[in-house]
Enzyme design. Sequence first.
Site, PDB file in Angstrom:
ATOM      1  CB  CYS A   1      42.762   2.277  25.610  1.00  0.00           C
ATOM      2  SG  CYS A   1      42.626   2.845  23.997  1.00  0.00           S
TER       3      CYS A   1
ATOM      4  N   GLY B   1      36.481   1.433  26.947  1.00  0.00           N
ATOM      5  CA  GLY B   1      36.767   1.442  25.426  1.00  0.00           C
ATOM      6  C   GLY B   1      35.718   0.406  24.916  1.00  0.00           C
TER       7      GLY B   1
ATOM      8  CG  ASN C   1      45.129   3.772  28.858  1.00  0.00           C
ATOM      9  OD1 ASN C   1      44.449   4.683  27.955  1.00  0.00           O
ATOM     10  ND2 ASN C   1      45.020   4.236  30.212  1.00  0.00           N
ATOM     11  N   GLY C   2      46.626   5.377  26.129  1.00  0.00           N
ATOM     12  CA  GLY C   2      47.167   6.770  26.115  1.00  0.00           C
ATOM     13  C   GLY C   2      47.353   7.299  24.723  1.00  0.00           C
TER      14      GLY C   2
ATOM     15  CE1 TYR D   1      32.221   9.961  31.201  1.00  0.00           C
ATOM     16  CE2 TYR D   1      34.528   9.512  30.393  1.00  0.00           C
ATOM     17  CZ  TYR D   1      33.173   9.236  30.429  1.00  0.00           C
ATOM     18  OH  TYR D   1      32.444   8.641  29.102  1.00  0.00           O
TER      19      TYR D   1
END
Length: 456
Positions: free
Chosen positions: A1, A28, A102-103, A245
Site C-alpha cells: 500500500c 496498490g 501501509n504494512g 522491487y
Amino acid sequence: CGVFGVWAPGRDVARITYFGLHALQHRGQESAGIAVGNGRSVLVRKDRGLVSQVFTDADLSALNGKAAIGHVRYGTAGGGGFDAAQPHFSLIDDVTIALAHNGTLVNTTGVRRELVQMGVPFRSETDSEVACELIGYFTKKSGHLRVGIRHAMQMIEGGYAMVLLRENALYAFRDPNGIRPLVIGALGTEGWVVASETCALDIVGATFVRDVRPGEIVRISDGGILSEQGLEPRPEAQCIFEDVYFSRPDTVIRGRSIYSMRYEMGRQLAREAPVDADLVIGVPDSGMPPAEGYAAQTGIPFGEGLIKNRYVARTFIQPTQEMREMGVRMKLNALSDNVAGRRVVMVDDSIVRGTTSKQIVRMLKEAGATEVHVRINCPEVKWPCFYGIDTDVQRQLISANKSVEEVRDYIGADSLAFLSLEGLRRCVPECGYCDACYTGRYPVRIPEAFSAGKFL
Ligand code: SF4
C-alpha cells in the site's frame, strides 16, 4: 500500500493528496481513499479502483480542509471490497479519526476479538481497522489521541507506516523496526507532507526533510510539528524488497535513488553470473535498471525486448492466480524485431510463483529468441512476508520447493541465476534490513499459525 498526508491550511489539500496518491499508485491498485480534516470534522471519500477512477473533480472540490490523508491499497490481509478500502474511520465520542496504513500487523486476531467483546463494531476483516479501533479505544480511556496512539503501538506488532487525521491535526508513525518506509517533506514554509516514498513529495513540490524514525510519532497542527518517541526503536529492519522491487526508481532512500541501487544490482549480477549473449533486456518496469547495469558491466548491448501496456495494473499484486495468468498476456508483449535470432539475457526483479517468468520466456522464444538466460537481481524468495508485501504463502513460492535447476527447467530458460544476498547488500545503503523473504530470519514475531505449519 501507499500512504500520504498533508498539513497545509489555505491550500487545496484534497488535490495535493490526489496527486500524491497518483505518484504512489504503483504501491496498490485495489482501492483509493482521501480523508480531509476541516477544523470541525473529518470527511472521507474512498472506493475500489485506481485513484483516477475513484475521484471526480467534484469529489475533490467537496473535500475542503486544512489537512488530508490518503491511501492506495493492495490487499495483504482481510480481503478486498469496499469495506477494506482506506482510510478507516472511528468515532471517539464526538471526534472522528481517519487512519491509513501501509504494512501488515501480525497479532490482531486476539486484539480484534477483545474489542468485539467490548462492543466495538467492525466493518471489515482488516488489521488496519483493528489498529484504528484500538487507537480509538485507548484515546477514549486516556482522553488524549497521542496517548491512544502510543498505547496502540505498544500492543500491535508487525510492519506499519501509518498516517492519522483528526479534525485539527495530522499524525504519522512508524513501527519500531522501521520495516515500512515513511518520509517527511516540507511544502513551502507553512505546509508539511508525509508519504511512503519521496516520489510523492516531488510530484506536489515538497522537499524531503527526513524519514519518520522507527517508533516515532509525529504530530502536525496549528502549533507546528512535534515529535515524540512512541516506542523505543528496535534493531533496524528496513524492507530490502522495497529497493529490489516495490519502490519507484526515482524514489530516494538514504540519499540514494532506487534506480542507482537497481543499476548496481545488475552490475553485481553480471559479475556473479556472466553469460555469452547478444542482447540484454529488462522485464518492465523494475527489471529495466538492473538490465542496464548488467549490459554496462558485460558490454552486451541493452535493448527493449518486451513492451508493456502501461494501462494494466501490475500483475504481481492482483489477487487471484487466474487473474495473474491473464495479466501477463494483457500487460507484456515481446518485440520480435529485437529478439528474433538472438541469444537474450532477460533481467527481472524476482521469481515468486514462477508462472510469470515461464510465460515471458515462452513469449520471447515464440518471438524468435534462440536462447533466453534469466537473471534475477535478488536472491531466491523462499519465505512468505508477514509485514505488508504479498509474496504469498510458502507452498506457492517456487524457490521454497525447487532447486535453481528445477526452477530453470520449470520456466523453460536456458540458464538461470539469482543475485547473492551478499551481492545485494553491497548495492544498497548500509543500514539494518529485513531480508526474511530470502533468509527466513524474521525481525518481528510472526503469526503463531505459521510457526505451527498452517501456512505451509
Ligand atoms: Fe520486505 Fe521480505 Fe521483509 Fe517482507 S519479508 S518486509 S518483503 S524483506
